[in-house]
Design an enzyme around this catalytic site. Structure first.
Site, PDB file in Angstrom:
ATOM      1  CD  GLU A 134     -17.966  -7.339   3.938  1.00 22.46           C
ATOM      2  OE1 GLU A 134     -16.969  -7.731   3.325  1.00 22.46           O
ATOM      3  OE2 GLU A 134     -19.115  -7.676   3.660  1.00 22.46           O
ATOM      4  CB  SER A 170       1.529   7.015   5.360  1.00 18.51           C
ATOM      5  OG  SER A 170       0.492   6.479   6.137  1.00 18.51           O
ATOM      6  CB  SER A 221       2.442  -2.662   4.998  1.00 22.69           C
ATOM      7  OG  SER A 221       2.171  -1.823   6.100  1.00 22.69           O
ATOM      8  CD  GLN A 270      -1.390  -0.562   3.565  1.00 20.35           C
ATOM      9  OE1 GLN A 270      -2.345   0.196   3.590  1.00 20.35           O
ATOM     10  NE2 GLN A 270      -1.210  -1.508   4.456  1.00 20.35           N
ATOM     11  CG  ASN A 273      -6.733   1.376  17.638  1.00 23.34           C
ATOM     12  OD1 ASN A 273      -6.768   1.070  16.441  1.00 23.34           O
ATOM     13  ND2 ASN A 273      -6.636   0.471  18.595  1.00 23.34           N
ATOM     14  CD  GLU A 274      -4.620   7.086  19.121  1.00 21.20           C
ATOM     15  OE1 GLU A 274      -4.292   6.575  18.031  1.00 21.20           O
ATOM     16  OE2 GLU A 274      -4.237   6.636  20.218  1.00 21.20           O
TER      17      GLU A 274
END
Lengths: 328, 392
Positions: B247, B128, B160, B125, B373-374
């Site tokens: 999903e 970023s 990644s 990917q 997660n933020e």
């Protein structure tokens, strides 16, 4: 697999929610706390008319059940509205008598199904010396080892941190039955009680979260709604996550119980500790985000905030539940 | 309400289990974040796809089995219970393929999906950038219109798998500022490019344990033909974000991973723990309960999906839940391992062939990738709870 509530079950939940909203449970809770059980018993009758207690009683004793899934639906709604009284205990007594299956079942179960009889239960072997709301109950059953007796009276109320809960030591009474089947029925009843407590805690947590979200949207400080602050948001997000992942544990435990799955003990323990901890976390978040207002007795949310902690210890402490989850 | 499987689903489970029992390597493959491990994992993808087990939920014509969400969950349970290798093709399969299936042309699907399914083409990917992490829409890499395609320039990072992968997908700014680009997430285009294309420089980056799990990409006028644009140019944000937002949280890390890991943790605890240490016991129980909760939550979602309901922003709940569960579970395992808990997965004496050490390092990235997660908690608060937007 159909692992979600069907239309009928959802309609049942909605109708209970509507009825309990209209009933104005805070006033009922406050009366119950003050020792006036009449409004609580009137509400009890209406819950019975809606079929709640019949769900715990088999057909041959004028019931509709046992239907654990529907019972958890009902207890979630009763938790959502902080309904007072020995609700869990009455349903646990029904499970106990149903499993015991002697003349005591015929004597008491029809009354439980119809709402005439509120019962309480104390399993002395399960480390709790108290029967909840024994003073308001029509029958208090006490199991000690292989023996069950019908208590003659209740000792003085030992006020709970949730004053709507009125625990007391059951006193004296006559032996109803004796034998290994009593202990087996009591173990089954303890499981039912734990599951209903979990469902109640789930509903309690849902209300704590919903009210706190509403408050955070409206309360402004520094010129903006406090719900726009990230610390507040994240705490409420975590509260939702904990509740959302408790719900399928509760439902799966009910499915296991309905199927008499030998895994149901562990499934109930997992649901109990998770839902009760989620409700406690919701109560802490509700208290913190409401600030000093949440710390006041006169503010109705206190009725929900104070209930979370006792439910956590009732019918299986977190430590006992976790140990059971790992029992081979 | 029930948790029963149909006879067909049980047969599907039995078939998967039987296949895995004979094919899964006895010892774990070397870490997929190394050159040697990457190629061993690619070979494993080929083995999986030869018998149509690499992408069970895809349509049959692209190498799948047209499996339902529930069947996919069943396959994943069996896959991880069998101790099968991690999926080196996960970025492609979990992130790119759902986007293609929603927005791709027939030509793109036919060209891209089969080699993805076989492991012949492994995808990285390219989201970023050095100045654009959680605030992805602020990205600056550009795609400039040219004859028959786009010229792509800029810098991507934390990509990644890019150290060893074949191709990458990501977002690039194609709109001119002041016109389409009145808002940062307007004027972006989703496109794909080979990592060995002219103008691409890949600089591997070591993750915490030093393995080159991701890379920086320097792009200097890389030509991307029109056929490698997904969806409409300028609509890339919508294309990327819809990637089955429904999903993503689930398919990225299936419950089967965690139920299998929790079972291994329980076995480790039974064989090695001091029974009087109730603090450790409680943590093991929490991992078991958490994995069970995630599995049941997924079943409920699959059940509602099968009944025609949509899940929506609920995927953010999944992502926070499993990423925190994964870390807690692995930390508990390392604590149970005592002095062996510190050993690297490369240590000859590492317990369980280094599986716990590798799993722990991998788990630490969970709360960061695929939307921190933020960010997920912001989404939960704003979209599920209806709290007002505010400063991050």
């Amino acid at each position: 697999m159909r692992f979600h509530l069907d239309d009928e079950q959802r309609a049942f939940a909605l109708s209970l929610d509507g009825m309990l909203t209209a009933a104005g449970t805070p006033a009922v809770v406050r009366a119950w706390t003050a020792g006036d059980t009449a409004p609580g018993r009137a509400l009890w009758s209406r819950l019975a008319e809606a079929g709640v207690f019949a769900l715990a009683v088999p057909k041959q004793h004028d019931g509709l059940g046992p239907l654990p899934v529907e019972l958890t639906v009902a207890f979630t709604e009763m938790g959502r509205h902080a309904v007072p009284g020995p609700l869990v205990e009455t349903v646990a007594v029904a499970a106990f008598l149903d499993r015991l299956g002697d003349e005591a079942a015929a004597a008491w179960l029809p009354g439980i199904a119809s709402g005439r009889t509120a019962a309480s239960l104390c399993l002395l072997s399960d480390d709790s010396p108290y029967a909840l709301d024994a003073h308001a109950a029509d029958a208090v059953f006490v199991v000690e080892g292989d023996t069950v007796r019908l208590a003659a009276a209740a000792g003085p109320v030992q006020p709970s941190a949730d004053p709507a809960r009125r625990p007391a030591r059951p006193l004296g009474g006559t032996v109803l039955a004796h034998g290994p089947e009593v202990a087996a029925a009591a173990a089954h009843a303890a499981g039912v009680a734990a599951l209903m407590t979990a469902a109640q805690a789930l509903g309690l947590g849902r209300t704590l979260l919903a009210r706190t979200v509403e408050y955070a949207r409206q309360r402004t400080q520094f010129g903006v709604a406090i719900g726009s602050f990230q610390t507040v948001k994240h705490r409420l997000a975590d509260t939702l996550i904990a509740l959302e992942f408790s719900q399928p544990l509760v439902q799966a435990a009910a499915v296991a119980l309905a199927a008499r799955d030998p895994e149901s003990d562990r499934a109930i323990a997992a649901a109990k500790v998770t839902a009760c901890e989620a409700a406690c976390a919701a109560a802490r978040a509700a208290l913190q985000i409401h600030g000093a207002l949440g710390y006041t007795e006169e503010f109705d949310l206190s009725l929900w905030i104070r209930k979370a902690r006792p439910l956590r210890s009732a019918w299986g402490t977190p430590a006992a539940c976790r140990a059971r989850v790992l029992t081979p | 309400m029930d948790l029963d499987f149909t006879a067909e689903e049980e047969a599907f489970r039995a078939e998967a289990r039987a296949w895995l029992a004979t094919r899964v390597p006895a010892a774990p493959l070397p870490s997929l974040e190394t050159a040697e491990g990457f190629s061993a994992h690619r070979e494993w993808e080929r083995t999986l796809s030869a018998d149509r087990w690499s992408v069970v939920s895809w349509p049959e014509r692209y190498g799948g089995r047209g499996a339902s969400v529930l069947e996919w969950l069943i396959f994943e349970e069996e896959y991880y219970a069998a101790g099968a290798p991690g999926r080196v093709s996960q970025n492609g399969i979990n992130l790119l393929a759902p986007t293609l299936l929603e927005y791709g042309t027939d030509e793109q699907l036919a060209r891209i999906l089969p080699p993805m399914a076989s492991g012949e083409v492994i995808w990285a990917q390219a989201w970023s950038e050095p100045e654009s992490g959680s605030d992805l829409a602020s990205l600056r890499s550009t795609a400039v219109r040219t004859d028959g395609g786009w010229l792509v320039s800029g810098q991507k990072t934390w990509s990644s798998r890019a150290a060893f992968a074949d191709r990458a997908f990501g977002l690039f700014r194609s709109g001119r500022s002041g016109t389409e680009a009145t808002k940062p997430h307007h004027g972006l285009t989703y496109l794909m490019f080979p990592l060995d294309a002219y103008g691409v420089t890949v600089r591997p980056i070591g993750r915490l344990d030093g393995k080159p799990a991701f890379a920086e990409l320097f792009l200097d006028n890389v030509f991307v033909p029109d056929r490698d644009v997904i969806g409409e140019p300028g609509q890339g944000w919508r294309v990327a974000m819809s990637t089955a937002g429904d999903e993503r949280g689930l398919t990225l890390r299936s419950p089967g991973r965690f139920t299998a890991a929790a079972d291994r943790l329980t076995a480790l605890w039974r064989s090695s723990a001091d029974p009087s240490d109730t603090a450790l016991r409680d943590r093991v129980a929490d991992a078991v309960i958490g994995a069970r909760a995630y599995r049941l939550f997924a079943y409920a979602g699959a059940s509602r999906t099968a009944a025609g309901e949509t899940i929506g922003a609920g995927s953010s709940l999944n992502k926070v839940f499993w990423s925190e569960l994964d870390i807690a579970l692995h930390e508990t395992a390392l604590d149970l391992l005592g002095p062996y808990g510190e050993l690297s997965d490369t240590a000859g004496e590492a317990p369980a062939h280094g599986r716990w050490a590798e799993g722990y390092t991998f788990s630490l990235a969970g709360p960061i990738y695929a939307g921190t997660n933020e960010i997920q908690r912001d989404i939960i608060a704003e979209r599920l709870l209806g709290l007002p937007k505010g400063r991050r």
